[in-house]
Design a protein around this motif. Structure first.
Motif, PDB file in Angstrom:
ATOM      1  N   LEU A  35       2.885 -10.180  -4.793  1.00  0.00           N
ATOM      2  CA  LEU A  35       1.473 -10.265  -5.142  1.00  0.00           C
ATOM      3  C   LEU A  35       1.384 -10.303  -6.666  1.00  0.00           C
ATOM      4  CD1 LEU A  35      -0.119  -7.629  -2.706  1.00  0.00           C
ATOM      5  CD2 LEU A  35       0.166 -10.096  -2.366  1.00  0.00           C
ATOM      6  N   PRO A  36       1.109 -11.490  -7.240  1.00  0.00           N
ATOM      7  CA  PRO A  36       1.133 -11.595  -8.699  1.00  0.00           C
ATOM      8  C   PRO A  36      -0.041 -10.878  -9.357  1.00  0.00           C
ATOM      9  CG  PRO A  36       0.343 -13.635  -7.732  1.00  0.00           C
ATOM     10  CD  PRO A  36       0.763 -12.769  -6.585  1.00  0.00           C
ATOM     11  N   CYS A  37       0.179 -10.471 -10.596  1.00  0.00           N
ATOM     12  CA  CYS A  37      -0.868  -9.857 -11.396  1.00  0.00           C
ATOM     13  C   CYS A  37      -1.141 -10.739 -12.615  1.00  0.00           C
ATOM     14  CB  CYS A  37      -0.444  -8.463 -11.848  1.00  0.00           C
ATOM     15  SG  CYS A  37      -0.200  -7.309 -10.481  1.00  0.00           S
ATOM     16  N   ARG A  38      -2.363 -10.656 -13.131  1.00  0.00           N
ATOM     17  CA  ARG A  38      -2.752 -11.467 -14.280  1.00  0.00           C
ATOM     18  C   ARG A  38      -2.751 -10.596 -15.536  1.00  0.00           C
ATOM     19  NH1 ARG A  38      -4.633 -16.423 -14.558  1.00  0.00           N
ATOM     20  NH2 ARG A  38      -4.817 -16.483 -12.279  1.00  0.00           N
ATOM     21  N   GLU A  43      -7.497  -4.124 -14.871  1.00  0.00           N
ATOM     22  CA  GLU A  43      -6.918  -3.168 -13.925  1.00  0.00           C
ATOM     23  C   GLU A  43      -5.466  -3.554 -13.596  1.00  0.00           C
ATOM     24  OE1 GLU A  43      -8.327  -0.479 -12.717  1.00  0.00           O
ATOM     25  OE2 GLU A  43     -10.281  -0.768 -13.673  1.00  0.00           O
ATOM     26  N   ILE A  44      -4.752  -4.051 -14.584  1.00  0.00           N
ATOM     27  CA  ILE A  44      -3.412  -4.564 -14.311  1.00  0.00           C
ATOM     28  C   ILE A  44      -2.459  -3.460 -13.842  1.00  0.00           C
ATOM     29  CG2 ILE A  44      -2.591  -4.330 -16.700  1.00  0.00           C
ATOM     30  CD1 ILE A  44      -1.035  -7.012 -16.129  1.00  0.00           C
ATOM     31  N   ASN A  45      -2.611  -2.246 -14.330  1.00  0.00           N
ATOM     32  CA  ASN A  45      -1.748  -1.160 -13.874  1.00  0.00           C
ATOM     33  C   ASN A  45      -1.941  -0.891 -12.385  1.00  0.00           C
ATOM     34  OD1 ASN A  45      -0.568  -0.728 -16.399  1.00  0.00           O
ATOM     35  ND2 ASN A  45      -2.184   0.693 -17.012  1.00  0.00           N
ATOM     36  N   LYS A  46      -3.184  -0.952 -11.954  1.00  0.00           N
ATOM     37  CA  LYS A  46      -3.482  -0.786 -10.529  1.00  0.00           C
ATOM     38  C   LYS A  46      -2.901  -1.948  -9.731  1.00  0.00           C
ATOM     39  CE  LYS A  46      -7.357  -0.084  -7.343  1.00  0.00           C
ATOM     40  NZ  LYS A  46      -8.847   0.045  -7.246  1.00  0.00           N
ATOM     41  N   CYS A  47      -2.966  -3.160 -10.290  1.00  0.00           N
ATOM     42  CA  CYS A  47      -2.418  -4.341  -9.618  1.00  0.00           C
ATOM     43  C   CYS A  47      -0.908  -4.222  -9.458  1.00  0.00           C
ATOM     44  CB  CYS A  47      -2.776  -5.601 -10.411  1.00  0.00           C
ATOM     45  SG  CYS A  47      -2.162  -7.128  -9.655  1.00  0.00           S
ATOM     46  N   ARG A  49       0.850  -1.487  -9.414  1.00  0.00           N
ATOM     47  CA  ARG A  49       1.095  -0.421  -8.432  1.00  0.00           C
ATOM     48  C   ARG A  49       0.947  -0.945  -7.010  1.00  0.00           C
ATOM     49  NH1 ARG A  49      -3.525   3.773  -7.792  1.00  0.00           N
ATOM     50  NH2 ARG A  49      -4.234   2.013  -6.517  1.00  0.00           N
ATOM     51  N   ASN A  50      -0.129  -1.689  -6.764  1.00  0.00           N
ATOM     52  CA  ASN A  50      -0.350  -2.231  -5.423  1.00  0.00           C
ATOM     53  C   ASN A  50       0.740  -3.231  -5.028  1.00  0.00           C
ATOM     54  OD1 ASN A  50      -2.667  -0.699  -5.243  1.00  0.00           O
ATOM     55  ND2 ASN A  50      -4.050  -2.369  -5.799  1.00  0.00           N
ATOM     56  N   SER A  51       1.187  -4.030  -5.985  1.00  0.00           N
ATOM     57  CA  SER A  51       2.234  -5.013  -5.706  1.00  0.00           C
ATOM     58  C   SER A  51       3.554  -4.337  -5.340  1.00  0.00           C
ATOM     59  CB  SER A  51       2.446  -5.924  -6.926  1.00  0.00           C
ATOM     60  OG  SER A  51       1.286  -6.679  -7.191  1.00  0.00           O
ATOM     61  N   LEU A  52       3.889  -3.283  -6.076  1.00  0.00           N
ATOM     62  CA  LEU A  52       5.133  -2.563  -5.801  1.00  0.00           C
ATOM     63  C   LEU A  52       5.088  -1.839  -4.459  1.00  0.00           C
ATOM     64  CD1 LEU A  52       5.854  -1.149  -9.365  1.00  0.00           C
ATOM     65  CD2 LEU A  52       7.101  -2.969  -8.195  1.00  0.00           C
ATOM     66  N   ASN A  53       3.923  -1.354  -4.083  1.00  0.00           N
ATOM     67  CA  ASN A  53       3.792  -0.720  -2.771  1.00  0.00           C
ATOM     68  C   ASN A  53       3.773  -1.757  -1.648  1.00  0.00           C
ATOM     69  OD1 ASN A  53       3.742   2.049  -3.482  1.00  0.00           O
ATOM     70  ND2 ASN A  53       1.622   1.885  -4.147  1.00  0.00           N
ATOM     71  N   PHE A  54       3.210  -2.935  -1.927  1.00  0.00           N
ATOM     72  CA  PHE A  54       3.155  -3.999  -0.920  1.00  0.00           C
ATOM     73  C   PHE A  54       4.551  -4.497  -0.551  1.00  0.00           C
ATOM     74  CE2 PHE A  54       2.954  -8.511   0.266  1.00  0.00           C
ATOM     75  CZ  PHE A  54       2.052  -8.458   1.324  1.00  0.00           C
ATOM     76  N   VAL A  55       5.443  -4.550  -1.538  1.00  0.00           N
ATOM     77  CA  VAL A  55       6.778  -5.103  -1.305  1.00  0.00           C
ATOM     78  C   VAL A  55       7.705  -4.088  -0.633  1.00  0.00           C
ATOM     79  CG1 VAL A  55       7.937  -4.434  -3.469  1.00  0.00           C
ATOM     80  CG2 VAL A  55       8.455  -6.648  -2.404  1.00  0.00           C
ATOM     81  N   LYS A  56       7.246  -2.861  -0.460  1.00  0.00           N
ATOM     82  CA  LYS A  56       8.097  -1.780   0.063  1.00  0.00           C
ATOM     83  C   LYS A  56       8.818  -2.127   1.369  1.00  0.00           C
ATOM     84  CE  LYS A  56       6.002   1.991   1.448  1.00  0.00           C
ATOM     85  NZ  LYS A  56       5.355   3.317   1.410  1.00  0.00           N
ATOM     86  N   PRO A  57       8.149  -2.629   2.410  1.00  0.00           N
ATOM     87  CA  PRO A  57       8.888  -2.921   3.656  1.00  0.00           C
ATOM     88  C   PRO A  57       9.925  -4.016   3.497  1.00  0.00           C
ATOM     89  CG  PRO A  57       6.616  -3.716   3.796  1.00  0.00           C
ATOM     90  CD  PRO A  57       6.707  -2.864   2.565  1.00  0.00           C
ATOM     91  N   TYR A  58       9.693  -4.940   2.583  1.00  0.00           N
ATOM     92  CA  TYR A  58      10.666  -6.016   2.348  1.00  0.00           C
ATOM     93  C   TYR A  58      11.884  -5.483   1.599  1.00  0.00           C
ATOM     94  CZ  TYR A  58       6.562  -8.841   3.493  1.00  0.00           C
ATOM     95  OH  TYR A  58       5.462  -9.371   4.114  1.00  0.00           O
TER      96      TYR A  58
END
Length: 256
Positions: A35-38, A43-47, A49-58
């Motif tokens: 999930l790319p961030c701009r 809110e890039i820090n939140k982005c 964080r969300n990206s790193l949590n999203f990739v967790k199962p992979y």
């Protein structure tokens, strides 16, 4: 007019060169789990964080295309530690390690300075269980210790702070973020140990060692934390460096 006999070898040579050039060129595409961030996102820090949590199962299953092994379980061939200060002064070598639970991480908070390629993050892990082989030599509370055998540990309610220092790398006409350095510090609420000592084979002594480890678990962890943090930092530096240097920056960080 060029003869057929001279044309064919020349054409084959040109085709071979084109095939080699095509195979050498690497085409990078954004994987579905990124999930790319701009950069301009307030809110890039939140982005991140969300990206790193999203990739967790992979990440837990492993990402062969990024040359990262599975985190569940995480297999470590060798991990060395040395502590020369305090009451615990030992050299320890752990091998054939199998760790379960690291893939169940949660990134709680991220602070970043992407111009400097600096990312700090707060991480929580409910439980990590490890097993493997060990060799230890040194002194604990002025008592000489020499032991090798098999070990089992359980750590719960782990909180860690990871500080990542990146560097820019150019390759294949692309820009990547390499990991120049990573520091890790951690605390945990509970720890349990069990060892099967192959040197001191008497049951009474083996039980005494296990009892000592568990009764003094918090003190031992506190003493060994700097050495453990350094060893774990080296391990995850390689893990993250493999991932980031196989994923162009433009695929996870969008320019304005």
């Amino acid at each position: 007019m060029q003869s057929f006999q001279t044309f064919v070898p020349g054409a084959l040579l040109v085709c071979s060169c084109l095939i080699l050039l095509a195979s050498a060129a690497t085409v990078y595409e954004r994987p579905s789990y990124i999930l790319p961030c701009r950069r301009s996102d307030p809110e890039i820090n939140k982005c991140i964080r969300n990206s790193l949590n999203f990739v967790k199962p992979y990440v837990a299953r492993g990402l062969p295309e990024l040359k990262t092994p599975a985190l569940e379980p995480l297999r470590i061939e060798e991990l060395a530690m040395e502590n020369n200060a305090g009451a615990v002064r030992i050299k320890a070598l752990f091998t054939d390690i199998v760790a379960s639970g690291a893939g169940n991480y949660t990134i709680k908070e991220v602070r970043s300075d992407l111009k400097k390629l600096r990312i700090d993050m707060s991480i929580g892990i409910p439980r990590v269980e490890t097993r493997g082989k060990y060799e230890v030599i040194g002194n604990v509370l002025l008592l000489p210790v020499r032991s090798n055998g098999e070990f089992w540990t359980e750590f719960t309610d782990i909180s860690a702070i990871a500080k990542i220092y990146g560097k820019q790398i150019e390759r294949d006409g692309e820009t990547f973020m390499g990991i120049d350095k990573i520091t890790i510090d951690f605390t945990m609420k509970n720890a349990r140990f069990k060892v099967k000592d192959h040197v001191n084979t008497q049951n009474v002594l083996g039980e005494a060692i296990n009892q000592f480890l568990n009764q003094n678990a918090n003190e031992l962890i506190q003493e060994m934390r700097p050495a453990a943090s350094q060893s774990i930092g080296k391990l995850f530096r390689k893990f993250l460096n493999d991932a980031f240097t196989n994923l162009p920056t433009r695929l996870w960080l969008l320019d304005d």
